[in-house]
Design a protein around this motif. Structure first.
Motif, mmCIF file in Angstrom:
data_model
loop_
_atom_site.group_PDB
_atom_site.id
_atom_site.type_symbol
_atom_site.label_atom_id
_atom_site.label_comp_id
_atom_site.label_asym_id
_atom_site.label_seq_id
_atom_site.Cartn_x
_atom_site.Cartn_y
_atom_site.Cartn_z
ATOM 1 N N PRO A 1 2.578 2.874 -4.478
ATOM 2 C CA PRO A 1 3.550 2.589 -3.418
ATOM 3 C C PRO A 1 4.541 3.718 -3.155
ATOM 4 O O PRO A 1 5.119 3.780 -2.078
ATOM 5 C CB PRO A 1 4.278 1.349 -3.942
ATOM 6 N N PHE A 2 4.720 4.614 -4.125
ATOM 7 C CA PHE A 2 5.712 5.682 -3.957
ATOM 8 C C PHE A 2 5.067 7.067 -3.908
ATOM 9 O O PHE A 2 5.749 8.081 -3.947
ATOM 10 C CB PHE A 2 6.741 5.647 -5.098
ATOM 11 N N ALA B 1 10.650 13.209 -4.563
ATOM 12 C CA ALA B 1 11.000 12.815 -5.938
ATOM 13 C C ALA B 1 12.255 11.951 -6.023
ATOM 14 O O ALA B 1 12.298 10.965 -6.765
ATOM 15 C CB ALA B 1 11.163 14.064 -6.804
ATOM 16 N N LEU B 2 13.281 12.295 -5.243
ATOM 17 C CA LEU B 2 14.542 11.554 -5.313
ATOM 18 C C LEU B 2 14.386 10.143 -4.738
ATOM 19 O O LEU B 2 14.842 9.158 -5.340
ATOM 20 C CB LEU B 2 15.644 12.311 -4.565
ATOM 21 N N THR B 3 13.720 10.045 -3.590
ATOM 22 C CA THR B 3 13.474 8.728 -2.973
ATOM 23 C C THR B 3 12.618 7.868 -3.895
ATOM 24 O O THR B 3 12.861 6.673 -4.062
ATOM 25 C CB THR B 3 12.773 8.895 -1.609
ATOM 26 N N ARG B 4 11.624 8.510 -4.499
ATOM 27 C CA ARG B 4 10.739 7.805 -5.430
ATOM 28 C C ARG B 4 11.536 7.226 -6.594
ATOM 29 O O ARG B 4 11.353 6.075 -6.981
ATOM 30 C CB ARG B 4 9.690 8.800 -5.930
ATOM 31 N N VAL C 1 3.445 -7.991 -11.817
ATOM 32 C CA VAL C 1 3.188 -6.815 -10.990
ATOM 33 C C VAL C 1 2.029 -6.015 -11.580
ATOM 34 O O VAL C 1 1.974 -5.767 -12.786
ATOM 35 C CB VAL C 1 4.429 -5.893 -10.890
ATOM 36 N N ILE C 2 1.086 -5.639 -10.698
ATOM 37 C CA ILE C 2 0.037 -4.681 -11.070
ATOM 38 C C ILE C 2 0.195 -3.499 -10.137
ATOM 39 O O ILE C 2 0.137 -3.643 -8.914
ATOM 40 C CB ILE C 2 -1.378 -5.282 -10.923
ATOM 41 N N MET C 3 0.414 -2.325 -10.711
ATOM 42 C CA MET C 3 0.663 -1.139 -9.899
ATOM 43 C C MET C 3 -0.289 -0.010 -10.283
ATOM 44 O O MET C 3 -0.490 0.270 -11.462
ATOM 45 C CB MET C 3 2.109 -0.656 -10.082
ATOM 46 N N ILE C 4 -0.856 0.628 -9.262
ATOM 47 C CA ILE C 4 -1.653 1.835 -9.471
ATOM 48 C C ILE C 4 -0.730 3.032 -9.349
ATOM 49 O O ILE C 4 0.106 3.101 -8.453
ATOM 50 C CB ILE C 4 -2.766 1.935 -8.410
ATOM 51 N N THR C 5 -0.888 3.987 -10.262
ATOM 52 C CA THR C 5 -0.097 5.206 -10.186
ATOM 53 C C THR C 5 -0.885 6.366 -10.772
ATOM 54 O O THR C 5 -1.783 6.177 -11.590
ATOM 55 C CB THR C 5 1.253 5.051 -10.910
ATOM 56 N N PHE D 1 0.829 -1.204 0.000
ATOM 57 C CA PHE D 1 0.000 0.000 0.000
ATOM 58 C C PHE D 1 0.869 1.262 0.000
ATOM 59 O O PHE D 1 2.067 1.202 0.250
ATOM 60 C CB PHE D 1 -0.904 0.010 1.236
ATOM 61 N N GLN D 2 0.217 2.415 -0.255
ATOM 62 C CA GLN D 2 0.931 3.691 -0.202
ATOM 63 C C GLN D 2 1.462 3.927 1.204
ATOM 64 O O GLN D 2 2.577 4.378 1.399
ATOM 65 C CB GLN D 2 0.003 4.838 -0.619
ATOM 66 N N ASN D 3 0.631 3.595 2.196
ATOM 67 C CA ASN D 3 1.081 3.631 3.575
ATOM 68 C C ASN D 3 1.753 2.291 3.863
ATOM 69 O O ASN D 3 1.168 1.236 3.652
ATOM 70 C CB ASN D 3 -0.135 3.829 4.502
ATOM 71 N N HIS D 4 2.976 2.316 4.316
ATOM 72 C CA HIS D 4 3.775 1.092 4.480
ATOM 73 C C HIS D 4 3.134 0.034 5.376
ATOM 74 O O HIS D 4 3.439 -1.147 5.281
ATOM 75 C CB HIS D 4 5.152 1.459 5.049
#
Length: 285
Positions: free
Chosen positions: A166-167, A172-175, A193-197, A84-87
Motif C-alpha cells: 500500500p505504501f 519515504a517520509l509519507t510512507r 491485517v495481511i500486508m504484502i511488502t 492496492f498500491q494504486n489507490h
C-alpha cells in the motif's frame, strides 16, 4: 485449541499458458489469529499477490482452500477489504464520495442517511483526511489518496484488511507517516491485517508475524518469524534496539542468502571462467 480466524490450507494454484499449466503456488498453509498483523515478504514473482488475491476471493485455488471463521472463501466479500498500491479512487468523485461508495454497498438498509454520513466522516477522521474530504483525487497528494483508499476499506468494517504494497509508490517520509497511522488504526480497531511488502524495515515495524515466501514457480512458505516487539512501537526507539535488528537480519538472511537468485550469478561466473582460460587449455578431441 480454538479455531483460527483465517486459515490457508495447502493452497496451490496453476495458471494456463501456451506451454502448459504454470504452478505459481504450492502447499501454502498458514493459520492467522484474530487481530494479528501478518506481512508477506519475498522476491518479485514469488506469489505474494496471488496469495492475497486468493484470500480476497479474486482467484480460486486449484488445490486446498481458505477458511474465514470456519467458512470457505470462494468469492469476494465485504468482510475482506483490499487496499492496492494504486489507490483506485474514482477521479470524478470527492474523497467523501469515494468512501461513500463502499458504505452504501455494505450498509444499505442498515444505516440511515445521518448514520452513514457520521460513519463516513468517522473513517476519514481515522486516516486524518476530514480536512480534504470534499476534494477530488487530482486535488490531493499521493499519500492523501492512499489514506482515502484505506478509509474506504475500513468503512466496509472488514474482518480482514488485505494490503498489497500500500505504501510502495510513496516517498519515504509519507510512507513513514502512513505506517504510523496504520499502527494507530490497527491498535484502535483490532482488524486482522495481511500486508504484502518488499520493505524489510516496514515488515518488522508493523508485523506480529512475517511470512517469508520461497522463490517461484511453485512458491510456498519458506520461514515464519514471530516479531515479539512491544506495542505501541516507535521507529526512532527501535532503530538501535538489538531485538529489532535481530529480526531485520533474519529476514535479510532469508532473502539474500537462502532465497537469492542464484542462476544469473552462476552463469556469470561460468562465463568469466571461460573468458579467463587460455586458449591452449581448452579441451581438444
Amino acid at each position: 485449541m480454538s479455531q483460527p480466524h483465517l486459515e490457508l490450507s495447502q493452497v496451490g494454484i496453476e495458471f494456463p499458458t501456451p506451454k502448459g499449466p504454470f504452478c505459481a503456488l504450492q502447499n501454502v498453509s498458514l493459520k492467522i489469529s484474530k487481530g494479528e498483523f501478518v506481512s508477506l515478504i519475498g522476491h518479485s514473482g514469488c506469489g505474494k499477490s496471488t496469495v492475497l488475491n486468493i484470500v480476497a476471493g479474486l482467484y480460486k485455488a486449484t488445490t486446498g482452500g481458505v477458511l474465514l471463521n470456519g467458512k470457505e472463501v470462494n468469492s469476494p466479500g465485504p468482510e475482506r477489504a483490499v487496499v492496492f498500491q494504486n489507490h483506485s479512487l474514482l477521479p470524478w468523485l470527492t474523497a467523501y464520495e469515494n468512501v461513500e461508495l463502499g458504505v452504501k454497498r455494505v450498509f444499505k438498509g442498515k444505516k440511515n442517511k445521518v448514520e452513514m454520513r457520521d460513519w463516513i466522516e468517522h473513517n476519514l477522521e481515522l486516516v486524518h483526511m476530514t480536512h480534504a474530504m470534499h476534494k477530488r483525487p487530482d486535488e490531493i497528494s499521493g499519500g492523501m489518496k492512499q489514506r482515502v483508499g484505506i478509509a474506504r476499506a475500513l468503512a466496509m468494517e472488514p474482518q480482514v484488511l488485505l494490503m498489497d504494497e500500500p505504501f510502495g509508490a510513496l516517498d519515504a517520509l509519507t510512507r513513514a507517516h502512513l505506517q504510523d497511522s496504520l499502527m494507530e488504526i490497527q491498535n484502535a480497531l483490532g482488524n486482522t491485517v495481511i500486508m504484502i511488502t518488499h520493505d524489510v524495515d516496514e515488515a518488522v515495524l508493523l508485523s506480529d508475524r512475517i511470512v517469508m515466501m520461497t522463490n517461484g514457480p511453485a512458491a510456498t512458505v519458506g520461514e515464519l518469524l514471530d516479531v515479539k516487539l512491544e506495542r505501541p512501537r516507535n521507529r526512532l526507539e527501535l532503530a538501535d534496539d538489538p531485538q529489532y535488528n535481530h529480526y531485520r537480519s533474519a529476514v535479510l538472511r532469508f532473502l539474500y542468502e537462502k532465497q537469492k537468485k542464484v542462476e544469473p550469478i552462476a552463469t556469470k561466473r561460468a562465463e568469466k571462467k571461460m573468458e579467463a582460460e587460455p586458449h591452449h587449455q581448452k579441451s581438444v578431441a
